[in-house]
Scaffold this active site. Structure first.
Site, PDB file in Angstrom:
ATOM      1  N   ASP A  24       0.823  -1.215   0.000  1.00  0.00           N
ATOM      2  CA  ASP A  24       0.000   0.000   0.000  1.00  0.00           C
ATOM      3  C   ASP A  24       0.850   1.253   0.000  1.00  0.00           C
ATOM      4  O   ASP A  24       0.407   2.315   0.459  1.00  0.00           O
ATOM      5  CB  ASP A  24      -0.920   0.002   1.230  1.00  0.00           C
ATOM      6  N   ARG A  33      10.984   4.125  -4.147  1.00  0.00           N
ATOM      7  CA  ARG A  33      11.566   2.768  -4.191  1.00  0.00           C
ATOM      8  C   ARG A  33      11.930   2.398  -5.627  1.00  0.00           C
ATOM      9  O   ARG A  33      12.965   1.781  -5.869  1.00  0.00           O
ATOM     10  CB  ARG A  33      10.577   1.752  -3.598  1.00  0.00           C
ATOM     11  N   LYS A  97      -5.433   0.841   2.255  1.00  0.00           N
ATOM     12  CA  LYS A  97      -4.944   1.868   3.197  1.00  0.00           C
ATOM     13  C   LYS A  97      -5.869   3.071   3.097  1.00  0.00           C
ATOM     14  O   LYS A  97      -6.126   3.568   2.000  1.00  0.00           O
ATOM     15  CB  LYS A  97      -3.520   2.273   2.800  1.00  0.00           C
ATOM     16  N   GLU A 179      -2.636   0.159  13.329  1.00  0.00           N
ATOM     17  CA  GLU A 179      -1.165   0.164  13.290  1.00  0.00           C
ATOM     18  C   GLU A 179      -0.581   1.358  14.032  1.00  0.00           C
ATOM     19  O   GLU A 179      -0.467   2.446  13.472  1.00  0.00           O
ATOM     20  CB  GLU A 179      -0.677   0.189  11.823  1.00  0.00           C
ATOM     21  N   LYS A 221      -1.437  -4.259  14.155  1.00  0.00           N
ATOM     22  CA  LYS A 221      -0.171  -4.288  13.400  1.00  0.00           C
ATOM     23  C   LYS A 221       0.865  -3.458  14.139  1.00  0.00           C
ATOM     24  O   LYS A 221       0.987  -2.250  13.934  1.00  0.00           O
ATOM     25  CB  LYS A 221      -0.396  -3.741  11.983  1.00  0.00           C
ATOM     26  N   SER A 263       7.515  -4.654   9.340  1.00  0.00           N
ATOM     27  CA  SER A 263       8.952  -4.967   9.409  1.00  0.00           C
ATOM     28  C   SER A 263       9.783  -3.739   9.752  1.00  0.00           C
ATOM     29  O   SER A 263      10.851  -3.885  10.355  1.00  0.00           O
ATOM     30  CB  SER A 263       9.441  -5.641   8.127  1.00  0.00           C
ATOM     31  N   GLY A 264       9.348  -2.558   9.367  1.00  0.00           N
ATOM     32  CA  GLY A 264       9.896  -1.306   9.912  1.00  0.00           C
ATOM     33  C   GLY A 264      11.334  -0.953   9.570  1.00  0.00           C
ATOM     34  O   GLY A 264      11.872  -0.011  10.138  1.00  0.00           O
ATOM     35  N   GLY A 265      11.995  -1.726   8.709  1.00  0.00           N
ATOM     36  CA  GLY A 265      13.395  -1.444   8.393  1.00  0.00           C
ATOM     37  C   GLY A 265      14.303  -2.627   8.700  1.00  0.00           C
ATOM     38  O   GLY A 265      15.496  -2.590   8.415  1.00  0.00           O
ATOM     39  N   GLY A 293       5.971  -5.093   4.504  1.00  0.00           N
ATOM     40  CA  GLY A 293       6.110  -4.422   3.227  1.00  0.00           C
ATOM     41  C   GLY A 293       7.486  -4.750   2.666  1.00  0.00           C
ATOM     42  O   GLY A 293       7.681  -5.665   1.874  1.00  0.00           O
TER      43      GLY A 293
HETATM   44  P1  13P Z   1       7.182  -2.332   6.417  1.00  0.00           P
HETATM   45  O1  13P Z   1       7.045  -3.817   6.713  1.00  0.00           O
HETATM   46  O2  13P Z   1       8.101  -2.052   5.255  1.00  0.00           O
HETATM   47  O3  13P Z   1       7.496  -1.555   7.658  1.00  0.00           O
HETATM   48  O4  13P Z   1       5.773  -1.830   5.890  1.00  0.00           O
HETATM   49  C1  13P Z   1       4.631  -2.250   6.524  1.00  0.00           C
HETATM   50  C2  13P Z   1       3.608  -1.187   6.471  1.00  0.00           C
HETATM   51  O5  13P Z   1       2.569  -1.361   5.928  1.00  0.00           O
HETATM   52  C3  13P Z   1       3.917   0.084   7.161  1.00  0.00           C
HETATM   53  O6  13P Z   1       2.747   0.828   7.263  1.00  0.00           O
END
Ligand code: 13P
Length: 341
Positions: A24, A33, A97, A179, A221, A263-265, A293
């Site tokens: 999203d 990206r 989203k 989230e 999340k 995953s956040g990085g 993501g």
């Molecule tokens: P990441 O896993 O790359 O952090 O992305 C997940 C996501 O949807 C963040 O809002």
């Protein structure tokens, strides 16, 4: 919609070890990206990339849902099949989203507030008509030990908005992914990450309760409890797993059917290993899975690189990461499985 229908969708999102592909990215994030790989940031390339992802053979064995963006939920394959139909045919629930991104928080401008409540009921009704079954709203919490953020004010206004969104989504018959992301950017310690995550989850569940959100009909999340990327002292994978599970047990009611991490990085392997270690600490009150993501897409995007000739290899990369995380969602992942592929 009846509570039972929301509960059934929420369970389907998290059962059987299947997880959620977060695809999203807003147009500007998607363009960034693509740009990093020298791929032209055009609507055609965004479409071609998402078509590659969603038409991955047998993706539905490991993926239960995909989060789309406003542009993407209206798009089709080059051959003219709507993405929503492609996903449904793979037994993957389409999600959307619905937040409008972050803005500096008035009165505390190093922090942010997520916007998008104005007109949300109408937009939710439209997305339901377009075939969405669930939704996502991301609040961003910014830990900075020196500047003493997050403030209670930032945590509160973001939690309030998350709960407002979640109730509106449920009223529209859509399961909300809630989230509250505590960022892992910066230098803060795992201890500080734990303290901030506790404060955020505490406030979010108070707001969800006060605003009458059906806990059985949502998915949380969260971030993992982890030291910031530039913190000189990184915790072991076991410590991240133990502290994350401990924190979630303290603050997330068992009525919530599933928790799907961002995953956040973290890199791909790290995100999988952490998830696997956490599931080995069971039994747990909720399903513990993924809504990654970058940790699902990074290899696939690099392999694709904007070229039609690379589509099959890029799809194999996505299927592989999805399968590894599916295995980790039941604690059955091993590093040998990476080599076998
Ligand atoms: P990441 O896993 O790359 O952090 O992305 C997940 C996501 O949807 C963040 O809002």
């Amino acid at each position: 919609m009846a509570a039972a229908d929301l509960e059934a969708i929420a369970r389907k999102m998290v059962e059987g070890g299947r997880g959620i592909l977060a695809a999203d990215e807003s147009n500007s994030t998607a363009n960034k990206r693509l740009g990093k790989l020298k791929i032209d940031p055009t609507v055609e390339n965004r479409q071609a990339y998402r078509e590659m992802l969603f038409t991955t053979p047998r993706l539905g064995e490991y993926i239960s849902g995909t989060i789309l963006y406003d542009e993407t939920i209206r798009q089709s394959t080059k051959a003219g099949v709507p993405f929503v139909k492609i996903l449904n045919d793979q037994n993957i629930l389409p999600g959307i989203k619905v937040d409008a991104g972050v803005k500096p928080l008035p009165g505390s401008p190093t922090e942010t507030l997520t916007e998008g409540l104005d007109g949300l009921a109408e937009r939710l009704a439209e997305y339901a008509k377009l075939g969405a079954k669930f939704t996502k709203w991301r609040a961003v919490i910014t830990p900075d030990e020196k500047n003493k953020t997050p403030t209670d004010y930032a945590i509160h206004v973001n939690a309030h908005a998350l709960a407002r969104y979640a109730k509106l989504a449920q009223e529209a018959g859509l399961v909300p992914i809630v989230e509250p992301e505590v960022l892992m950017d910066g230098t803060h310690s795992i201890e500080y990450a734990r303290e901030v995550t506790e404060r955020a989850l505490h406030c979010v569940f108070n707001e969800l309760h006060d605003q009458r959100v059906l806990l059985e009909g949502m998915v949380l999340k969260p971030n993992m409890v982890i030291a910031a990327q530039d913190c000189p002292k990184q915790a072991s994978r076991e410590q991240v797993a133990e502290w994350t599970v401990k924190t979630l047990k303290r603050f997330v009611p068992g009525a919530v059917p599933g928790i799907a991490f961002l995953s956040g990085g973290q890199d791909e392997g790290e995100a999988t290993e952490h998830l696997n270690l956490m599931n080995k600490l069971g039994p747990l009150p909720w399903k513990l899975g993924f809504s990654y993501g970058r940790a699902l897409q990074d290899s696939s995007l690099k392999t694709w690189a904007g070229k039609a000739a690379n589509v099959a290899a890029a799809q194999r990369a996505l299927a592989h990461r999805s399968k590894m995380n599916w295995a980790a969602s039941t604690g059955k992942y091993t590093t040998e499985m990476e080599k076998a592929a």
